[in-house]
Design a protein around this motif. Structure first.
Motif, PDB file in Angstrom:
ATOM      1  N   MET A  58       1.112  -1.000   0.082  1.00  0.00           N
ATOM      2  CA  MET A  58       0.018   0.108   0.052  1.00  0.00           C
ATOM      3  C   MET A  58       0.959   1.139  -0.183  1.00  0.00           C
ATOM      4  SD  MET A  58      -3.225  -0.849  -0.138  1.00  0.00           S
ATOM      5  CE  MET A  58      -3.844   0.483   0.254  1.00  0.00           C
ATOM      6  N   ASN A  59       1.859   1.186   0.750  1.00  0.00           N
ATOM      7  CA  ASN A  59       2.925   2.447   0.951  1.00  0.00           C
ATOM      8  C   ASN A  59       3.344   2.582  -0.312  1.00  0.00           C
ATOM      9  OD1 ASN A  59       2.083   2.942   3.621  1.00  0.00           O
ATOM     10  ND2 ASN A  59       3.992   1.706   4.336  1.00  0.00           N
ATOM     11  N   LYS A  60       3.794   1.660  -1.178  1.00  0.00           N
ATOM     12  CA  LYS A  60       4.666   1.745  -2.404  1.00  0.00           C
ATOM     13  C   LYS A  60       3.780   1.505  -3.521  1.00  0.00           C
ATOM     14  CE  LYS A  60       8.540  -0.965  -0.855  1.00  0.00           C
ATOM     15  NZ  LYS A  60       9.305  -2.398  -0.736  1.00  0.00           N
ATOM     16  N   LYS A  61       2.203   1.937  -3.248  1.00  0.00           N
ATOM     17  CA  LYS A  61       1.269   2.062  -4.393  1.00  0.00           C
ATOM     18  C   LYS A  61       1.466   1.140  -5.384  1.00  0.00           C
ATOM     19  CE  LYS A  61       0.814   6.935  -3.569  1.00  0.00           C
ATOM     20  NZ  LYS A  61       0.644   6.993  -2.162  1.00  0.00           N
ATOM     21  N   LEU A  62       1.441  -0.323  -4.812  1.00  0.00           N
ATOM     22  CA  LEU A  62       1.537  -1.398  -5.862  1.00  0.00           C
ATOM     23  C   LEU A  62       0.137  -1.982  -6.029  1.00  0.00           C
ATOM     24  CD1 LEU A  62       5.117  -2.902  -4.640  1.00  0.00           C
ATOM     25  CD2 LEU A  62       4.375  -1.425  -6.497  1.00  0.00           C
ATOM     26  N   CYS A  63      -0.816  -1.411  -5.396  1.00  0.00           N
ATOM     27  CA  CYS A  63      -2.373  -1.865  -5.754  1.00  0.00           C
ATOM     28  C   CYS A  63      -3.070  -0.843  -5.219  1.00  0.00           C
ATOM     29  CB  CYS A  63      -2.305  -3.116  -4.774  1.00  0.00           C
ATOM     30  SG  CYS A  63      -2.585  -2.748  -2.971  1.00  0.00           S
ATOM     31  N   PHE A  64      -4.416  -0.957  -5.690  1.00  0.00           N
ATOM     32  CA  PHE A  64      -5.442   0.052  -5.189  1.00  0.00           C
ATOM     33  C   PHE A  64      -5.926  -0.169  -3.789  1.00  0.00           C
ATOM     34  CE2 PHE A  64      -6.822  -0.864  -9.875  1.00  0.00           C
ATOM     35  CZ  PHE A  64      -5.888   0.314 -10.412  1.00  0.00           C
ATOM     36  N   SER A  65      -5.989  -1.482  -3.503  1.00  0.00           N
ATOM     37  CA  SER A  65      -6.416  -1.755  -2.051  1.00  0.00           C
ATOM     38  C   SER A  65      -6.127  -3.218  -1.708  1.00  0.00           C
ATOM     39  CB  SER A  65      -8.032  -1.660  -2.048  1.00  0.00           C
ATOM     40  OG  SER A  65      -8.620  -1.807  -0.771  1.00  0.00           O
ATOM     41  N   ALA A  66      -6.003  -3.472  -0.102  1.00  0.00           N
ATOM     42  CA  ALA A  66      -5.587  -4.660   0.224  1.00  0.00           C
ATOM     43  C   ALA A  66      -6.187  -4.924   1.498  1.00  0.00           C
ATOM     44  CB  ALA A  66      -4.170  -4.825   0.211  1.00  0.00           C
ATOM     45  N   LYS A  67      -6.386  -6.072   1.797  1.00  0.00           N
ATOM     46  CA  LYS A  67      -7.234  -6.533   2.925  1.00  0.00           C
ATOM     47  C   LYS A  67      -6.450  -7.991   3.558  1.00  0.00           C
ATOM     48  CE  LYS A  67     -11.563  -8.719   3.428  1.00  0.00           C
ATOM     49  NZ  LYS A  67     -13.048  -8.846   3.429  1.00  0.00           N
ATOM     50  N   VAL A  68      -6.349  -7.744   4.791  1.00  0.00           N
ATOM     51  CA  VAL A  68      -5.725  -9.122   5.600  1.00  0.00           C
ATOM     52  C   VAL A  68      -6.809  -9.836   6.021  1.00  0.00           C
ATOM     53  CG1 VAL A  68      -4.288  -9.966   7.329  1.00  0.00           C
ATOM     54  CG2 VAL A  68      -3.370  -7.932   6.097  1.00  0.00           C
ATOM     55  N   ARG A  69      -6.931 -11.024   6.011  1.00  0.00           N
ATOM     56  CA  ARG A  69      -7.971 -12.037   6.520  1.00  0.00           C
ATOM     57  C   ARG A  69      -7.520 -13.223   6.841  1.00  0.00           C
ATOM     58  NH1 ARG A  69     -12.021 -12.660   1.413  1.00  0.00           N
ATOM     59  NH2 ARG A  69     -10.483 -14.329   0.081  1.00  0.00           N
ATOM     60  N   HIS A  70      -8.356 -14.100   7.258  1.00  0.00           N
ATOM     61  CA  HIS A  70      -8.104 -15.589   7.525  1.00  0.00           C
ATOM     62  C   HIS A  70      -8.219 -16.296   6.080  1.00  0.00           C
ATOM     63  CE1 HIS A  70      -7.692 -16.072  11.876  1.00  0.00           C
ATOM     64  NE2 HIS A  70      -8.816 -15.351  12.040  1.00  0.00           N
ATOM     65  N   SER A  71      -7.511 -17.175   5.786  1.00  0.00           N
ATOM     66  CA  SER A  71      -7.470 -17.541   4.497  1.00  0.00           C
ATOM     67  C   SER A  71      -8.814 -18.312   4.011  1.00  0.00           C
ATOM     68  CB  SER A  71      -6.165 -18.565   4.273  1.00  0.00           C
ATOM     69  OG  SER A  71      -5.104 -18.042   4.219  1.00  0.00           O
ATOM     70  N   GLU A  72      -9.111 -17.859   2.915  1.00  0.00           N
ATOM     71  CA  GLU A  72     -10.324 -18.447   2.164  1.00  0.00           C
ATOM     72  C   GLU A  72      -9.926 -19.165   1.014  1.00  0.00           C
ATOM     73  OE1 GLU A  72     -13.582 -15.613   1.925  1.00  0.00           O
ATOM     74  OE2 GLU A  72     -13.110 -14.849   4.136  1.00  0.00           O
ATOM     75  N   ARG A  73      -9.077 -18.483   0.150  1.00  0.00           N
ATOM     76  CA  ARG A  73      -8.562 -18.990  -1.001  1.00  0.00           C
ATOM     77  C   ARG A  73      -7.435 -19.841  -0.815  1.00  0.00           C
ATOM     78  NH1 ARG A  73     -13.208 -18.430  -3.602  1.00  0.00           N
ATOM     79  NH2 ARG A  73     -13.861 -16.382  -3.784  1.00  0.00           N
ATOM     80  N   LEU A  74      -6.280 -19.568  -0.222  1.00  0.00           N
ATOM     81  CA  LEU A  74      -5.114 -20.164  -0.038  1.00  0.00           C
ATOM     82  C   LEU A  74      -5.055 -20.984   1.217  1.00  0.00           C
ATOM     83  CD1 LEU A  74      -2.768 -17.246  -1.306  1.00  0.00           C
ATOM     84  CD2 LEU A  74      -3.410 -19.334  -2.873  1.00  0.00           C
ATOM     85  N   THR A  75      -5.630 -21.994   1.246  1.00  0.00           N
ATOM     86  CA  THR A  75      -5.981 -22.838   2.480  1.00  0.00           C
ATOM     87  C   THR A  75      -4.715 -23.795   3.071  1.00  0.00           C
ATOM     88  OG1 THR A  75      -6.860 -24.688   1.286  1.00  0.00           O
ATOM     89  CG2 THR A  75      -8.342 -23.038   1.656  1.00  0.00           C
ATOM     90  N   LEU A  76      -3.610 -23.310   2.426  1.00  0.00           N
ATOM     91  CA  LEU A  76      -2.416 -23.988   3.133  1.00  0.00           C
ATOM     92  C   LEU A  76      -1.799 -22.749   4.006  1.00  0.00           C
ATOM     93  CD1 LEU A  76      -0.549 -25.713   0.001  1.00  0.00           C
ATOM     94  CD2 LEU A  76      -1.866 -26.617   1.703  1.00  0.00           C
ATOM     95  N   PHE A  77      -2.418 -21.952   4.005  1.00  0.00           N
ATOM     96  CA  PHE A  77      -1.756 -20.790   5.017  1.00  0.00           C
ATOM     97  C   PHE A  77      -3.094 -20.362   5.867  1.00  0.00           C
ATOM     98  CE2 PHE A  77       0.542 -20.725   1.069  1.00  0.00           C
ATOM     99  CZ  PHE A  77       1.984 -20.883   1.643  1.00  0.00           C
ATOM    100  N   ASN A  78      -2.605 -19.770   6.986  1.00  0.00           N
ATOM    101  CA  ASN A  78      -3.362 -19.355   8.011  1.00  0.00           C
ATOM    102  C   ASN A  78      -4.045 -17.843   7.582  1.00  0.00           C
ATOM    103  OD1 ASN A  78      -3.442 -21.512   9.835  1.00  0.00           O
ATOM    104  ND2 ASN A  78      -1.502 -20.635  10.656  1.00  0.00           N
TER     105      ASN A  78
END
Length: 100
Positions: A58-78
């Motif tokens: 976000m600080n480097k403006k490499l995306c429009f928006s981002a959100k941290v959440r419990h994994s829903e798509r990458l289920t090998l990770f928490n």
């Protein structure tokens, strides 16, 4: 720019024309019916690392928006960071690191 053919990337059809593309164990995208990337996901073992990654992109403006959440798509990770408008450069660099 990193180029992977669609035959190299495992995918899961989510609904008609929408796909979850598993680029690496840690990185995935969702593409819309016309092939454009709508969201990108980055997996992390712990929330702190996910938050640090989110702040960095976000600080480097490499995306429009981002959100941290419990994994829903990458289920090998928490945890995962769901990203909208991920820069192609960021995606390419991280995929190269994961595949190295």
């Amino acid at each position: 720019m990193l180029t992977l053919s669609s035959s190299q990337i495992p995918f899961i059809q989510l609904s008609e024309g929408w796909y979850l593309n598993i680029i690496t164990q840690r990185i995935a995208t969702i593409t819309a019916p016309h092939g454009e990337i709508k969201t990108t996901y980055f997996g992390f073992e712990d929330k702190e690392k996910a938050e640090q990654f989110k702040q960095s992109i976000m600080n480097k403006k490499l995306c429009f928006s981002a959100k941290v959440r419990h994994s829903e798509r990458l289920t090998l990770f928490n945890w995962e960071v769901k990203v909208w408008g991920c820069s192609q450069n960021l995606l390419d660099n991280l995929v190269k690191r994961c595949l190295a």
